[in-house]
Design a protein around this motif. Sequence first.
Motif, PDB file in Angstrom:
ATOM      1  N   ALA A 124      66.917 -16.380  40.189  1.00 51.62           N
ATOM      2  CA  ALA A 124      66.477 -16.627  38.818  1.00 51.62           C
ATOM      3  C   ALA A 124      65.873 -15.367  38.215  1.00 51.62           C
ATOM      4  CB  ALA A 124      65.468 -17.775  38.787  1.00 51.62           C
ATOM      5  N   CYS A 125      65.200 -14.584  39.047  1.00 53.93           N
ATOM      6  CA  CYS A 125      64.605 -13.322  38.589  1.00 53.93           C
ATOM      7  C   CYS A 125      65.672 -12.255  38.382  1.00 53.93           C
ATOM      8  CB  CYS A 125      63.568 -12.854  39.608  1.00 53.93           C
ATOM      9  SG  CYS A 125      62.821 -11.253  39.263  1.00 53.93           S
ATOM     10  N   ILE A 126      66.579 -12.130  39.350  1.00 51.78           N
ATOM     11  CA  ILE A 126      67.590 -11.073  39.309  1.00 51.78           C
ATOM     12  C   ILE A 126      68.579 -11.283  38.170  1.00 51.78           C
ATOM     13  CG2 ILE A 126      69.458  -9.967  40.603  1.00 51.78           C
ATOM     14  CD1 ILE A 126      67.910 -10.722  43.171  1.00 51.78           C
ATOM     15  N   GLN A 127      68.916 -12.538  37.894  1.00 48.34           N
ATOM     16  CA  GLN A 127      69.885 -12.835  36.839  1.00 48.34           C
ATOM     17  C   GLN A 127      69.470 -12.310  35.470  1.00 48.34           C
ATOM     18  OE1 GLN A 127      70.357 -17.104  37.132  1.00 48.34           O
ATOM     19  NE2 GLN A 127      72.367 -16.903  38.107  1.00 48.34           N
ATOM     20  N   ALA A 128      68.177 -12.186  35.268  1.00 51.52           N
ATOM     21  CA  ALA A 128      67.668 -11.731  33.970  1.00 51.52           C
ATOM     22  C   ALA A 128      67.786 -10.221  33.774  1.00 51.52           C
ATOM     23  CB  ALA A 128      66.207 -12.159  33.818  1.00 51.52           C
ATOM     24  N   LYS A 129      68.166  -9.504  34.827  1.00 50.63           N
ATOM     25  CA  LYS A 129      68.257  -8.046  34.748  1.00 50.63           C
ATOM     26  C   LYS A 129      69.549  -7.604  34.057  1.00 50.63           C
ATOM     27  CE  LYS A 129      64.503  -7.440  37.214  1.00 50.63           C
ATOM     28  NZ  LYS A 129      64.057  -8.844  37.128  1.00 50.63           N
ATOM     29  N   ASP A 130      69.496  -6.456  33.430  1.00 55.08           N
ATOM     30  CA  ASP A 130      70.720  -5.847  32.910  1.00 55.08           C
ATOM     31  C   ASP A 130      71.547  -5.339  34.087  1.00 55.08           C
ATOM     32  OD1 ASP A 130      70.019  -6.270  30.254  1.00 55.08           O
ATOM     33  OD2 ASP A 130      68.949  -4.350  30.114  1.00 55.08           O
ATOM     34  N   PRO A 131      72.862  -5.426  33.997  1.00 53.00           N
ATOM     35  CA  PRO A 131      73.694  -4.949  35.104  1.00 53.00           C
ATOM     36  C   PRO A 131      73.656  -3.433  35.225  1.00 53.00           C
ATOM     37  CG  PRO A 131      75.064  -5.612  33.253  1.00 53.00           C
ATOM     38  CD  PRO A 131      73.664  -6.029  32.922  1.00 53.00           C
ATOM     39  N   VAL A 132      73.895  -2.962  36.450  1.00 56.66           N
ATOM     40  CA  VAL A 132      73.998  -1.529  36.691  1.00 56.66           C
ATOM     41  C   VAL A 132      75.479  -1.214  36.967  1.00 56.66           C
ATOM     42  CG1 VAL A 132      71.623  -1.190  37.418  1.00 56.66           C
ATOM     43  CG2 VAL A 132      73.301  -1.929  39.109  1.00 56.66           C
ATOM     44  N   GLU A 133      75.756  -0.241  37.822  1.00 58.33           N
ATOM     45  CA  GLU A 133      77.139   0.159  38.051  1.00 58.33           C
ATOM     46  C   GLU A 133      77.986  -1.008  38.564  1.00 58.33           C
ATOM     47  OE1 GLU A 133      75.011   0.951  41.961  1.00 58.33           O
ATOM     48  OE2 GLU A 133      74.562   1.229  39.834  1.00 58.33           O
ATOM     49  N   ASP A 134      79.246  -1.048  38.148  1.00 52.83           N
ATOM     50  CA  ASP A 134      80.196  -2.082  38.567  1.00 52.83           C
ATOM     51  C   ASP A 134      79.721  -3.486  38.204  1.00 52.83           C
ATOM     52  OD1 ASP A 134      82.660  -2.723  39.548  1.00 52.83           O
ATOM     53  OD2 ASP A 134      82.142  -2.548  41.660  1.00 52.83           O
ATOM     54  N   ASN A 135      78.968  -3.578  37.119  1.00 55.36           N
ATOM     55  CA  ASN A 135      78.455  -4.854  36.613  1.00 55.36           C
ATOM     56  C   ASN A 135      77.565  -5.576  37.633  1.00 55.36           C
ATOM     57  OD1 ASN A 135      78.349  -6.457  34.256  1.00 55.36           O
ATOM     58  ND2 ASN A 135      79.695  -7.981  35.189  1.00 55.36           N
ATOM     59  N   ALA A 136      76.932  -4.817  38.517  1.00 58.87           N
ATOM     60  CA  ALA A 136      76.101  -5.403  39.568  1.00 58.87           C
ATOM     61  C   ALA A 136      74.690  -5.674  39.077  1.00 58.87           C
ATOM     62  CB  ALA A 136      76.049  -4.457  40.763  1.00 58.87           C
TER      63      ALA A 136
END
Length: 252
Positions: A124-136
């Motif tokens: 739930a916490c990680i999903q709110a982050k903007d993606p980094v390389e390779d849409n990760a």
Amino acid sequence: MKIEGHGAIVTGGGSGLGQAVARMLAENGAKVTVLDRNAEAAQAMADELGGAAAGGDVTSEEDVQKAIDTADALAPLRIVVNCAGIGPPEKMVGRDGPMPLANFETVIRVNLIGTFNVMRLATACIQAKDPVEDNARGAIVNTASVAAFDGQIGQTAYSASKGGIVGMTLPAARELSRSGIRVNTIAPGIFETPLLASLPDEAKESLGHQVPYPSRLGNPAEFANAAKFLIETQYMNGEVIRLDGAIRMAPK
């Protein structure tokens, strides 16, 4: 996904496999939060690594959420490694009769439900982050055991709990793929953890000889290296890898 600069949480990070993973992550530039029932051990590791400590129980929603908040404040949380677990041996029916149901429930609760509890709250916490390389957005590594596949006599509870972690891996990876979060699992064999370290040298040598090659106990640093590979290798997703020197456990 690169490790450097990201926030990480390691459960069971105060000793054993989790401790090795916490050190590996810190050495590779992550900001590490150590969650462990032993608050003193967690703090000692946090002090060593320049990270944060969270004393608590993986089965507690409050404890885990507090640890996640701590980790995310230290650096944006993207890495989760679940190493917390217990494995007391006990037969289904022993000299004193059937195993108390509460004993089975405790192992399932800590190993399986605890892993799921950390996964769901961290996701739930990680999903709110903007993606980094390779849409990760992040990577999760769970710890099962070879007992999930060839459990020994006295390991019904332990094997069931670790089998559950294996079973969660693919559906969790499929669900979280839309968010750019990968889920993988390591199933270690016989490793030199604090539990085995207390055995006499002859006993440890005997256990090591059961491993085809290399004929020794696994080094926690080798487990950490496997976790590093799973975190960094973007195409690894939904997999369970045995890390066991080709051992297949005998019935007892």
